[in-house]
Design a protein around this motif. Sequence first.
Motif, PDB file in Angstrom:
ATOM      1  N   ALA A  45      -3.756   0.538  -0.333  1.00 19.95           N
ATOM      2  CA  ALA A  45      -3.737   1.393  -1.519  1.00 19.95           C
ATOM      3  C   ALA A  45      -2.309   1.694  -1.958  1.00 19.95           C
ATOM      4  N   LYS A  46      -1.411   1.900  -1.002  1.00 19.14           N
ATOM      5  CA  LYS A  46      -0.008   2.169  -1.343  1.00 19.14           C
ATOM      6  C   LYS A  46       0.624   1.000  -2.093  1.00 19.14           C
ATOM      7  N   LEU A  47       0.158  -0.205  -1.797  1.00 16.52           N
ATOM      8  CA  LEU A  47       0.697  -1.410  -2.430  1.00 16.52           C
ATOM      9  C   LEU A  47      -0.102  -1.820  -3.667  1.00 16.52           C
ATOM     10  N   GLY A  48      -1.128  -1.033  -3.989  1.00 18.48           N
ATOM     11  CA  GLY A  48      -1.971  -1.371  -5.125  1.00 18.48           C
ATOM     12  C   GLY A  48      -2.842  -2.580  -4.873  1.00 18.48           C
ATOM     13  N   LEU A  49      -3.201  -2.801  -3.607  1.00 19.26           N
ATOM     14  CA  LEU A  49      -3.970  -3.982  -3.233  1.00 19.26           C
ATOM     15  C   LEU A  49      -5.377  -3.605  -2.771  1.00 19.26           C
ATOM     16  N   GLU A  50      -6.272  -4.570  -2.829  1.00 14.74           N
ATOM     17  CA  GLU A  50      -7.582  -4.458  -2.217  1.00 14.74           C
ATOM     18  C   GLU A  50      -7.749  -5.604  -1.234  1.00 14.74           C
TER      19      GLU A  50
END
Length: 219
Positions: free
Chosen positions: A77-82
Amino acid sequence: MKYSPAPNNPNNMELLIEKGKDRLFSTLHTYLVLNACFAKGFLPPEEWKPGDWFFYQCKAYGPLEIRLPLVGPIENAKLGLEASYMKLTVAPLTRAPDSSLSEPNVHAYVFKMIFPIFTEFFENHLGEIRSCFGDTAVNWPPIWQFARIVRNAMAHGSRINIANPNAAPVIWKSLSYGPAQNGREIFGVDIEVGDILMLMFLISSALDGVDLANKLREL
């Protein structure tokens, strides 16, 4: 949703929820991030390691626990990833010492965190149920009839809210809710967080024609 014996313990069941394939993915991904953030505020401060998990117990469904990963959701989530998939484990309940998470005031927030998650999933797929089975809930699959009563309780102070005095009871496991139970408080009494997660798995599986319930009886 795929399921198979856990590689390190054939007595446990591993659930695989894949991005782009499983209707549960988006809702569960959000929940895992919220759960990891919540748990981090209450669990001991030592660093978590990949493979560490936190569990929620079932009460209505039986002496089972659902294990959720602690490492991965926040970091992504911190990296904007799923992630491309999520793995959850269903296992026989392991008795563990009480922690700060079991305190009544904290326990209440654990429920409040999952209520909107369950409601979102239920409402997002309600149209599909109605298109297949009609608007009258008595014609829906039994697990969806029960889930409807649980969802309504979430919006009515955690209590059963059945307006029709002639409504037939809905049944799941050992629980039966009808007009006679109107006003009964159910969360933390009859139903635990693990049961709510289990209901999500089962109503999703019912839409996909997967007999997950029968498989879980083997645990």
